[in-house]
Design a protein around this motif. Structure first.
Motif, PDB file in Angstrom:
ATOM      1  N   PRO A   1       0.809  -1.234   0.038  1.00 60.38           N
ATOM      2  CA  PRO A   1       0.003   0.037   0.169  1.00 60.38           C
ATOM      3  C   PRO A   1       0.948   1.133  -0.107  1.00 60.38           C
ATOM      4  CG  PRO A   1       0.076  -1.065   2.237  1.00 60.38           C
ATOM      5  CD  PRO A   1       0.598  -2.022   1.068  1.00 60.38           C
ATOM      6  N   PRO A   2       0.284   2.181  -0.529  1.00 60.59           N
ATOM      7  CA  PRO A   2       1.247   3.750  -0.718  1.00 60.59           C
ATOM      8  C   PRO A   2       1.902   4.115   0.693  1.00 60.59           C
ATOM      9  CG  PRO A   2      -1.082   3.869  -1.321  1.00 60.59           C
ATOM     10  CD  PRO A   2      -0.757   2.639  -1.280  1.00 60.59           C
ATOM     11  N   THR A   3       2.786   4.675   1.089  1.00 56.31           N
ATOM     12  CA  THR A   3       3.150   5.232   2.073  1.00 56.31           C
ATOM     13  C   THR A   3       2.376   6.562   2.745  1.00 56.31           C
ATOM     14  OG1 THR A   3       5.379   4.372   1.733  1.00 56.31           O
ATOM     15  CG2 THR A   3       5.103   6.105   3.632  1.00 56.31           C
ATOM     16  N   ARG A   4       1.790   6.348   3.868  1.00 56.46           N
ATOM     17  CA  ARG A   4       1.069   7.614   4.154  1.00 56.46           C
ATOM     18  C   ARG A   4       1.916   8.888   4.251  1.00 56.46           C
ATOM     19  NH1 ARG A   4      -2.963   8.021   9.347  1.00 56.46           N
ATOM     20  NH2 ARG A   4      -3.883   9.696   9.239  1.00 56.46           N
ATOM     21  N   GLN A   5       1.562   9.791   3.661  1.00 55.91           N
ATOM     22  CA  GLN A   5       2.411  11.181   3.549  1.00 55.91           C
ATOM     23  C   GLN A   5       2.193  11.763   4.959  1.00 55.91           C
ATOM     24  OE1 GLN A   5       4.137  12.316   1.004  1.00 55.91           O
ATOM     25  NE2 GLN A   5       3.483  10.190   0.106  1.00 55.91           N
ATOM     26  N   ALA A   6       3.154  12.481   5.325  1.00 59.55           N
ATOM     27  CA  ALA A   6       3.323  13.106   6.846  1.00 59.55           C
ATOM     28  C   ALA A   6       2.265  14.400   6.701  1.00 59.55           C
ATOM     29  CB  ALA A   6       4.645  13.725   6.860  1.00 59.55           C
ATOM     30  N   GLY A   7       1.764  14.713   7.815  1.00 64.32           N
ATOM     31  CA  GLY A   7       0.951  15.541   7.945  1.00 64.32           C
ATOM     32  C   GLY A   7       1.565  16.951   8.329  1.00 64.32           C
ATOM     33  N   SER A   8       0.637  18.128   8.431  1.00 63.40           N
ATOM     34  CA  SER A   8       1.243  19.271   8.691  1.00 63.40           C
ATOM     35  C   SER A   8       0.361  20.305   9.593  1.00 63.40           C
ATOM     36  CB  SER A   8       1.442  20.385   7.151  1.00 63.40           C
ATOM     37  OG  SER A   8       0.122  20.463   6.845  1.00 63.40           O
ATOM     38  N   VAL A   9       1.047  20.898  10.525  1.00 60.29           N
ATOM     39  CA  VAL A   9       0.475  21.731  11.516  1.00 60.29           C
ATOM     40  C   VAL A   9       0.004  22.977  10.935  1.00 60.29           C
ATOM     41  CG1 VAL A   9       0.575  22.532  13.868  1.00 60.29           C
ATOM     42  CG2 VAL A   9       1.860  20.429  13.276  1.00 60.29           C
TER      43      VAL A   9
ATOM     44  N   ALA B   1      -7.863  27.007   4.176  1.00 57.69           N
ATOM     45  CA  ALA B   1      -7.139  27.582   3.047  1.00 57.69           C
ATOM     46  C   ALA B   1      -6.644  26.316   2.484  1.00 57.69           C
ATOM     47  CB  ALA B   1      -6.310  28.451   3.534  1.00 57.69           C
ATOM     48  N   LYS B   2      -5.877  25.356   3.405  1.00 58.92           N
ATOM     49  CA  LYS B   2      -5.085  24.349   2.972  1.00 58.92           C
ATOM     50  C   LYS B   2      -6.209  23.157   2.283  1.00 58.92           C
ATOM     51  CE  LYS B   2      -0.718  24.016   4.422  1.00 58.92           C
ATOM     52  NZ  LYS B   2       0.460  23.326   3.479  1.00 58.92           N
ATOM     53  N   LEU B   3      -7.176  23.093   2.765  1.00 60.10           N
ATOM     54  CA  LEU B   3      -8.191  21.995   2.257  1.00 60.10           C
ATOM     55  C   LEU B   3      -8.587  22.607   0.757  1.00 60.10           C
ATOM     56  CD1 LEU B   3     -10.273  21.191   5.458  1.00 60.10           C
ATOM     57  CD2 LEU B   3      -8.879  19.789   4.250  1.00 60.10           C
ATOM     58  N   LYS B   4      -8.964  23.903   0.709  1.00 62.01           N
ATOM     59  CA  LYS B   4      -9.501  24.225  -0.673  1.00 62.01           C
ATOM     60  C   LYS B   4      -8.208  24.125  -1.876  1.00 62.01           C
ATOM     61  CE  LYS B   4     -12.705  27.839   1.004  1.00 62.01           C
ATOM     62  NZ  LYS B   4     -13.022  29.206   1.135  1.00 62.01           N
ATOM     63  N   GLU B   5      -7.028  24.276  -1.126  1.00 60.87           N
ATOM     64  CA  GLU B   5      -5.841  24.182  -2.112  1.00 60.87           C
ATOM     65  C   GLU B   5      -5.630  22.971  -2.557  1.00 60.87           C
ATOM     66  OE1 GLU B   5      -1.190  24.339  -1.347  1.00 60.87           O
ATOM     67  OE2 GLU B   5      -2.213  25.813  -0.233  1.00 60.87           O
ATOM     68  N   LYS B   6      -5.801  21.771  -1.788  1.00 56.39           N
ATOM     69  CA  LYS B   6      -5.772  20.533  -2.017  1.00 56.39           C
ATOM     70  C   LYS B   6      -7.081  19.921  -2.687  1.00 56.39           C
ATOM     71  CE  LYS B   6      -1.998  19.520   0.268  1.00 56.39           C
ATOM     72  NZ  LYS B   6      -0.549  19.020  -0.635  1.00 56.39           N
ATOM     73  N   GLY B   7      -8.050  20.876  -2.796  1.00 57.24           N
ATOM     74  CA  GLY B   7      -9.404  20.425  -3.619  1.00 57.24           C
ATOM     75  C   GLY B   7     -10.419  19.616  -2.736  1.00 57.24           C
ATOM     76  N   HIS B   8     -10.084  19.636  -1.425  1.00 57.08           N
ATOM     77  CA  HIS B   8     -11.045  18.903  -0.526  1.00 57.08           C
ATOM     78  C   HIS B   8     -12.323  19.534  -0.252  1.00 57.08           C
ATOM     79  CE1 HIS B   8      -7.991  15.828  -0.157  1.00 57.08           C
ATOM     80  NE2 HIS B   8      -7.046  16.345   0.552  1.00 57.08           N
TER      81      HIS B   8
END
Length: 253
Positions: free
Chosen positions: A228-236, A245-252
């Protein structure tokens, strides 16, 4: 009294970290610890309890697989099963053995042994197919009671409490029937040393799929197996506005 057939599968131990072969044709099994499928342990325990309650006259375990499958059958015998049947499948065919093949084998063994109840684990932890019980019931044209969390035999009927998404459902089916065991059906017993020694003397009959008239030639080809793909590290983020703003940027959103 009923005769009970239990399905047993040898799988990679649940505590082992799975490794993919370098050529991506499958997972590494050589030198890897194997054991009895946990859901099948629950199925065995339920069948043995039926015998202890004088509901079942005999409990038979059947396993399809390589020579090593007899290890899992011996564990079942040590838990209280009366005898075993090993349907030996060579490596070349075992790698592509599907639930439909196993269902056909179980159905034929059930007819030959004249059993009244088939109990299997709801799924195996290696392929998670959750298909064998349902297809076995269809092939035999028997009623099915899947995901059982409680089983009560009343004469020639079985009352099964089964786990569904919305809670619990209670159904009643007539024997002969197929039951698949869920996690909360019971707590499997440990095989004691005296019972392990006794199990060595209990019979295991060895047969092949062709003896049963079942064709196990491959119906599919394994093209690729990947980790399975390696889970990407999160950000604070400092505040809610930054999060939005982050969620909009990622298209979520």
């Amino acid at each position: 009294m009923a005769r009970v057939l239990v399905g047993v599968k040898r799988v990679i131990d649940y505590a082992v970290k799975i490794r993919v072969k370098p050529d991506k044709s499958g997972v590494v099994t050589d030198g890897v610890k194997h054991g009895l499928n946990p859901f099948d342990e629950i199925a065995i325990e339920e069948a043995v309890r039926m015998k202890e309650k004088k509901i079942a006259s005999e409990v038979i375990a059947v396993s399809c697989g390589l020579q090593q499958a007899q290890e899992s059958l011996r564990t079942a015998l040590a838990m209280g099963v009366d005898r075993g049947i090993h349907v030996e499948v060579p490596q070349a065919q075992y790698d592509t053995l599907q639930p439909l093949h196993v269902s056909k084998i179980l159905a034929k063994v059930a007819q030959d042994e004249k059993v009244d109840v088939i109990i299997v684990g709801k799924q195996a932890i290696d392929d998670d197919s959750n298909q064998t019980a349902q297809m076995t019931a269809a092939l035999l044209q028997w009623p099915q009671a899947t995901f059982a969390s409680e089983v009560k035999v009343e004469g020639n009927e079985v009352v099964v409490k089964r786990e569904i998404d919305g809670g619990l459902e209670t159904i009643k089916v007539k024997l002969p029937a197929v039951i698949s065991a869920d996690l909360r059906l019971n707590e499997p017993r440990y095989a004691t040393l005296p019972n392990i020694m006794k199990a060595k003397k209990k019979p295991i009959k060895k047969i092949t799929p062709s003896d049963l008239g079942v064709d196990v030639s491959p119906r599919m080809q394994i093209v690729n197996v990947e980790d399975p793909p390696t889970r990407q590290a999160g950000s604070v983020v400092p505040d809610v506005d930054s999060l939005l703003a982050k969620l909009k940027e990622k298209g979520h959103i």
